[in-house]
Design a protein around this motif. Structure first.
Motif, PDB file in Angstrom:
ATOM      1  N   TYR A 152       1.143  -6.638 -11.991  1.00  0.00           N
ATOM      2  CA  TYR A 152       0.754  -5.349 -11.433  1.00  0.00           C
ATOM      3  C   TYR A 152       1.386  -4.210 -12.229  1.00  0.00           C
ATOM      4  O   TYR A 152       2.546  -4.299 -12.652  1.00  0.00           O
ATOM      5  N   ILE A 153       0.608  -3.135 -12.417  1.00  0.00           N
ATOM      6  CA  ILE A 153       1.170  -1.876 -12.880  1.00  0.00           C
ATOM      7  C   ILE A 153       0.890  -0.815 -11.833  1.00  0.00           C
ATOM      8  O   ILE A 153      -0.060  -0.923 -11.048  1.00  0.00           O
ATOM      9  N   TYR A 154       1.724   0.213 -11.811  1.00  0.00           N
ATOM     10  CA  TYR A 154       1.612   1.335 -10.884  1.00  0.00           C
ATOM     11  C   TYR A 154       1.614   2.598 -11.749  1.00  0.00           C
ATOM     12  O   TYR A 154       2.678   3.151 -12.052  1.00  0.00           O
ATOM     13  N   PRO A 155       0.438   3.072 -12.167  1.00  0.00           N
ATOM     14  CA  PRO A 155       0.400   4.171 -13.130  1.00  0.00           C
ATOM     15  C   PRO A 155       1.141   5.429 -12.681  1.00  0.00           C
ATOM     16  O   PRO A 155       1.744   6.117 -13.505  1.00  0.00           O
ATOM     17  N   VAL A 156       1.110   5.728 -11.374  1.00  0.00           N
ATOM     18  CA  VAL A 156       1.809   6.887 -10.831  1.00  0.00           C
ATOM     19  C   VAL A 156       2.888   6.390  -9.879  1.00  0.00           C
ATOM     20  O   VAL A 156       2.595   5.617  -8.960  1.00  0.00           O
ATOM     21  N   LYS A 157       4.096   6.826 -10.089  1.00  0.00           N
ATOM     22  CA  LYS A 157       5.190   6.382  -9.217  1.00  0.00           C
ATOM     23  C   LYS A 157       4.857   6.652  -7.751  1.00  0.00           C
ATOM     24  O   LYS A 157       4.403   7.739  -7.396  1.00  0.00           O
ATOM     25  N   SER A 158       5.064   5.650  -6.912  1.00  0.00           N
ATOM     26  CA  SER A 158       4.899   5.707  -5.457  1.00  0.00           C
ATOM     27  C   SER A 158       3.445   5.697  -4.991  1.00  0.00           C
ATOM     28  O   SER A 158       3.193   5.792  -3.799  1.00  0.00           O
ATOM     29  N   LEU A 159       2.502   5.548  -5.920  1.00  0.00           N
ATOM     30  CA  LEU A 159       1.114   5.335  -5.518  1.00  0.00           C
ATOM     31  C   LEU A 159       0.752   3.866  -5.721  1.00  0.00           C
ATOM     32  O   LEU A 159       1.582   3.059  -6.108  1.00  0.00           O
ATOM     33  N   GLY A 160      -0.497   3.530  -5.455  1.00  0.00           N
ATOM     34  CA  GLY A 160      -0.916   2.139  -5.460  1.00  0.00           C
ATOM     35  C   GLY A 160      -0.928   1.512  -6.836  1.00  0.00           C
ATOM     36  O   GLY A 160      -0.827   2.187  -7.870  1.00  0.00           O
ATOM     37  N   GLY A 161      -1.075   0.184  -6.843  1.00  0.00           N
ATOM     38  CA  GLY A 161      -1.030  -0.572  -8.081  1.00  0.00           C
ATOM     39  C   GLY A 161      -2.393  -1.028  -8.548  1.00  0.00           C
ATOM     40  O   GLY A 161      -3.396  -0.952  -7.834  1.00  0.00           O
ATOM     41  N   ILE A 162      -2.434  -1.507  -9.799  1.00  0.00           N
ATOM     42  CA  ILE A 162      -3.613  -2.115 -10.393  1.00  0.00           C
ATOM     43  C   ILE A 162      -3.238  -3.542 -10.768  1.00  0.00           C
ATOM     44  O   ILE A 162      -2.250  -3.768 -11.469  1.00  0.00           O
ATOM     45  N   ARG A 163      -4.022  -4.486 -10.297  1.00  0.00           N
ATOM     46  CA  ARG A 163      -3.772  -5.894 -10.579  1.00  0.00           C
ATOM     47  C   ARG A 163      -4.416  -6.266 -11.909  1.00  0.00           C
ATOM     48  O   ARG A 163      -5.580  -5.939 -12.161  1.00  0.00           O
ATOM     49  N   LEU A 182      -3.419   8.292  -0.956  1.00  0.00           N
ATOM     50  CA  LEU A 182      -3.986   8.367  -2.299  1.00  0.00           C
ATOM     51  C   LEU A 182      -4.161   6.957  -2.854  1.00  0.00           C
ATOM     52  O   LEU A 182      -3.223   6.170  -2.867  1.00  0.00           O
ATOM     53  N   LYS A 183      -5.343   6.663  -3.313  1.00  0.00           N
ATOM     54  CA  LYS A 183      -5.663   5.332  -3.827  1.00  0.00           C
ATOM     55  C   LYS A 183      -5.880   5.390  -5.333  1.00  0.00           C
ATOM     56  O   LYS A 183      -6.381   6.384  -5.861  1.00  0.00           O
ATOM     57  N   VAL A 184      -5.521   4.301  -5.998  1.00  0.00           N
ATOM     58  CA  VAL A 184      -5.621   4.192  -7.451  1.00  0.00           C
ATOM     59  C   VAL A 184      -6.615   3.094  -7.791  1.00  0.00           C
ATOM     60  O   VAL A 184      -6.533   1.986  -7.259  1.00  0.00           O
ATOM     61  N   ALA A 185      -7.552   3.403  -8.683  1.00  0.00           N
ATOM     62  CA  ALA A 185      -8.531   2.419  -9.138  1.00  0.00           C
ATOM     63  C   ALA A 185      -8.608   2.458 -10.660  1.00  0.00           C
ATOM     64  O   ALA A 185      -8.474   3.527 -11.258  1.00  0.00           O
ATOM     65  N   PRO A 186      -8.793   1.308 -11.299  1.00  0.00           N
ATOM     66  CA  PRO A 186      -8.865   1.298 -12.760  1.00  0.00           C
ATOM     67  C   PRO A 186     -10.103   2.014 -13.264  1.00  0.00           C
ATOM     68  O   PRO A 186     -11.155   2.021 -12.616  1.00  0.00           O
ATOM     69  N   ALA A 187      -9.983   2.629 -14.438  1.00  0.00           N
ATOM     70  CA  ALA A 187     -11.094   3.279 -15.120  1.00  0.00           C
ATOM     71  C   ALA A 187     -10.884   3.114 -16.619  1.00  0.00           C
ATOM     72  O   ALA A 187      -9.832   2.650 -17.053  1.00  0.00           O
TER      73      ALA A 187
END
Length: 279
Positions: free
Chosen positions: A11-22, A60-65
């Protein structure tokens, strides 16, 4: 016959304290996995923000792009998703504070600040840590001078799936691994086996488990609903049998000595052990 140790998730979390990307593969760099916690949200005083104090960040949700990620607000459909590249440009800089450290950072595009200010209901900015910044892990435990991104203190967090299973066996309502925001998840072995690891390898890359990770109130926020557990779970149960120096411990803070590529499914091999803590 015991199940082999395998890397089961990245997992990475591009923005600290927001969601991760698997991920199925990730690049190991001096500050951790590539693109992990290189972005940070700061307030109008340029101090870092997390869900600990700003619970609205859980919405706030994080999605890959492509070459970046999308931010969206789960309760504000009128806000169009915001595209953020994985890397920023050094057009504008400022100094920001994260815990006891002050480092310089690059500003995001103005529309990023405007979107986050509207989404969180308070003035804030999005900033990026460049490769030119030096932020060290704890010098007393890392005399070799390991670097870290905007993560709390260490470039990697490692958790075993059997450790989570042990905790969930004690909870009335099980929780997912996302509550604990690991970078490296492995399968096999006994619960909390990682507490005793010192040097280990994943594939052909070497790592060191430095110390256990003390958990905070962030673990009590359900990432799917952004609601905080009224009973303080799973932190309350974890503290009942995993406490050291007043903190509930779960997972190992990890450093690495080299660069390279990790793949899910690679074997994990422990090279040396330390005396595990007794909780």
């Amino acid at each position: 016959m015991a199940a082999p140790l395998l890397l089961s998730d990245l997992y990475i979390y591009p923005v600290k304290s927001l969601g991760g990307i698997r991920l199925t593969e990730a690049v190991v760099e001096p500050r951790g996995l590539r693109h992990d916690r290189r972005w940070l949200i700061v307030n109008e005083r340029n101090q870092f923000m997390t869900q600990r104090q700003t619970t609205a960040m859980a919405h706030l949700k994080v999605a890959p792009a492509y070459n970046g990620f999308l931010l969206s607000h789960q309760q504000r459909p009128e806000l169009p998703p915001l595209y953020v590249p994985f890397e920023a440009t050094p057009e504008k800089t400022l100094f920001v504070t994260i815990w006891d450290d002050m480092v310089f950072a690059w500003r995001a595009r103005p529309e990023c600040d405007e979107w986050l200010t509207q989404a969180l209901g308070q003035p804030c900015k999005l900033v990026y840590m460049s490769d030119m910044v030096r932020r060290d892990t704890e010098p007393a435990l890392n005399p070799e001078g390991q670097l870290v991104s905007f993560a709390d203190a260490y470039p990697f967090l490692l958790i075993g799936q059997t450790s989570l299973a042990d905790l969930n066996g004690r909870l009335a309502e099980p929780v997912g691994m996302e509550r604990f925001r690991p970078n490296l998840v492995f399968s096999g072995g006994e619960a909390f086996a990682e507490d005793g690891w010192d040097q280990f390898q994943i594939g052909g890359l070497s790592f060191r488990a430095v110390r256990a990770c003390g958990r905070c109130v962030l673990t009590t926020i359900n990432p799917a609903t952004a609601q905080k557990s009224p009973l303080g779970e799973p932190l309350r149960t974890l503290a009942a049998y995993r406490t050291e120096d007043g903190s509930a411990m779960f997972g190992q803070n990890v450093t690495s000595y080299n660069r390279g590529l990790l793949h899910v499914g690679e074997p994990v091999a422990v090279a040396s052990y330390k005396t595990p803590s007794v909780y």
